[in-house]
Motif scaffolding. Sequence first.
Motif, PDB file in Angstrom:
ATOM      1  N   ILE A  97      -7.121 -62.792 -62.215  1.00 31.74           N
ATOM      2  CA  ILE A  97      -6.167 -61.684 -62.262  1.00 31.74           C
ATOM      3  C   ILE A  97      -6.917 -60.358 -62.356  1.00 31.74           C
ATOM      4  O   ILE A  97      -6.546 -59.367 -61.706  1.00 31.74           O
ATOM      5  CB  ILE A  97      -5.201 -61.861 -63.449  1.00 31.74           C
ATOM      6  CG1 ILE A  97      -4.302 -63.082 -63.204  1.00 31.74           C
ATOM      7  CG2 ILE A  97      -4.337 -60.612 -63.635  1.00 31.74           C
ATOM      8  CD1 ILE A  97      -3.424 -63.441 -64.388  1.00 31.74           C
ATOM      9  N   PHE A 119      -0.092 -57.369 -55.997  1.00 31.36           N
ATOM     10  CA  PHE A 119      -0.044 -58.674 -56.664  1.00 31.36           C
ATOM     11  C   PHE A 119       0.087 -59.720 -55.553  1.00 31.36           C
ATOM     12  O   PHE A 119       1.190 -60.136 -55.199  1.00 31.36           O
ATOM     13  CB  PHE A 119       1.162 -58.734 -57.613  1.00 31.36           C
ATOM     14  CG  PHE A 119       1.086 -57.799 -58.785  1.00 31.36           C
ATOM     15  CD1 PHE A 119       0.814 -58.282 -60.050  1.00 31.36           C
ATOM     16  CD2 PHE A 119       1.281 -56.427 -58.620  1.00 31.36           C
ATOM     17  CE1 PHE A 119       0.750 -57.430 -61.143  1.00 31.36           C
ATOM     18  CE2 PHE A 119       1.220 -55.568 -59.705  1.00 31.36           C
ATOM     19  CZ  PHE A 119       0.948 -56.068 -60.972  1.00 31.36           C
ATOM     20  N   TRP A 123      -4.004 -62.922 -57.448  1.00 33.64           N
ATOM     21  CA  TRP A 123      -3.119 -62.816 -58.614  1.00 33.64           C
ATOM     22  C   TRP A 123      -2.333 -64.110 -58.796  1.00 33.64           C
ATOM     23  O   TRP A 123      -2.275 -64.675 -59.891  1.00 33.64           O
ATOM     24  CB  TRP A 123      -2.175 -61.624 -58.451  1.00 33.64           C
ATOM     25  CG  TRP A 123      -0.724 -61.915 -58.666  1.00 33.64           C
ATOM     26  CD1 TRP A 123       0.193 -62.246 -57.713  1.00 33.64           C
ATOM     27  CD2 TRP A 123      -0.017 -61.934 -59.923  1.00 33.64           C
ATOM     28  NE1 TRP A 123       1.428 -62.442 -58.278  1.00 33.64           N
ATOM     29  CE2 TRP A 123       1.327 -62.264 -59.638  1.00 33.64           C
ATOM     30  CE3 TRP A 123      -0.379 -61.694 -61.240  1.00 33.64           C
ATOM     31  CZ2 TRP A 123       2.297 -62.366 -60.618  1.00 33.64           C
ATOM     32  CZ3 TRP A 123       0.602 -61.798 -62.224  1.00 33.64           C
ATOM     33  CH2 TRP A 123       1.916 -62.126 -61.916  1.00 33.64           C
ATOM     34  N   VAL A 127      -2.504 -66.733 -62.009  1.00 35.62           N
ATOM     35  CA  VAL A 127      -1.354 -67.110 -62.829  1.00 35.62           C
ATOM     36  C   VAL A 127      -1.107 -68.614 -62.746  1.00 35.62           C
ATOM     37  O   VAL A 127      -0.830 -69.276 -63.756  1.00 35.62           O
ATOM     38  CB  VAL A 127      -0.096 -66.332 -62.387  1.00 35.62           C
ATOM     39  CG1 VAL A 127       1.139 -66.850 -63.116  1.00 35.62           C
ATOM     40  CG2 VAL A 127      -0.265 -64.849 -62.667  1.00 35.62           C
TER      41      VAL A 127
END
Length: 394
Positions: A97, A119, A123, A127
């Motif tokens: 991230i 994002f 990203w 996550v």
Amino acid sequence: MNTILKHRITAIDFLRGAIMIIMALDHVRDYLYSGSFFYDPLDLTKTSGILFFTRWITHFCAPVFMLLAGTSAFLTGQKKTKKELSLFLLKRGLWLIFLEMIVVNFAWNFNITFPMFFFITIWALGVSMILLAAIIHLPIKWILGICLTIIAGHNLLDDIHVAGNSLPAFGWSLLHDQQFFTWHKTVFLVGYPIIPLMAVMPLGYCLGMWYTADYDTGKRQKNLLILGGLAIVSFIILRYANVYGDPVKWEVQKNTLFTFLSFINVSKYPPSLLYLLMTLGAALLFLSFTEKLRGGVVKVVSIYGRVPMFYYLIHIYVIHLVAIVASALTPGQDWKIWILTKPIWFTTDLKGYGFSLPVAYLVWIIIVIALYPLCKRYDAYKQSNKQKWWLSYL
């Protein structure tokens, strides 16, 4: 056992290397193809067959990379305890991230003021890795059931939207609704909502059970063939029915080719059920068909697959630098325009920049070839320095 292990690693790295090479084509098209600044290559009212496929083929990259990341996590876990693997995935997810927000965002824009944050792929990968760190403590059957439920059912959320430039809207966008937001003149693009991508990596984790050293090669190849085939058949049936699985329906077009393009033109942001059936099904078939493949091409392509993050980070910077140099050498163009203040897709001043599609293809090939020695050297360095912990984060 060593033969099976070597074969298994080669098959996975070959697929991952192939999608990394294909991915670069999409990014070269974004920055160097003149038509990119005028219209979406998937717009059937404006595109051509070759341009459509130039964009469409790269649809396979993100979900397949997610799937294989999960498989790699499972295999890494064979040498760690669940607690150790969970901590590793958590730390690596946070690192990814950070890379997305700083290193990758700067690569896209070359603007030290950071007027926008994307994002997108890394990203979502980060996550997903953090979520995987938690879910690996569940039984495999539970993980598989949760993943399949999310992937199959998430399109029920397609009609849910949160309007406005608010925090709730941003939060929902991170989950399931691609949008742009602005805050104090800074642009935020949520390109990859985490549902259903967060279920793809754990699905790959489950797939790792077929890639343990003692698993029968022939059985694995057969399983991959059956599962991949079922996914593709399911895609065809559901897509033809035009009832569920993708928010955009296919329609009869001006000719057979464009009707086919409409049929396979499924939604990527977020990835629809049909999108994942198409891409992951093809990936499983690829793994099955290349199970016993050998030769120079496999060896070369696998190099890119063994150092995917290293390659990913470098190739964006190289492509952006090539765009700057090309503009600097072209009369009447200003290279400074490539220090972007708005997302490249909406920078109208770029109309008139760029080259023909064949030139973009040529540049893509040159960049991929040029990066090979660097990737090969870095891979050799990783192999001879496995004791260095930080290498597992790049």
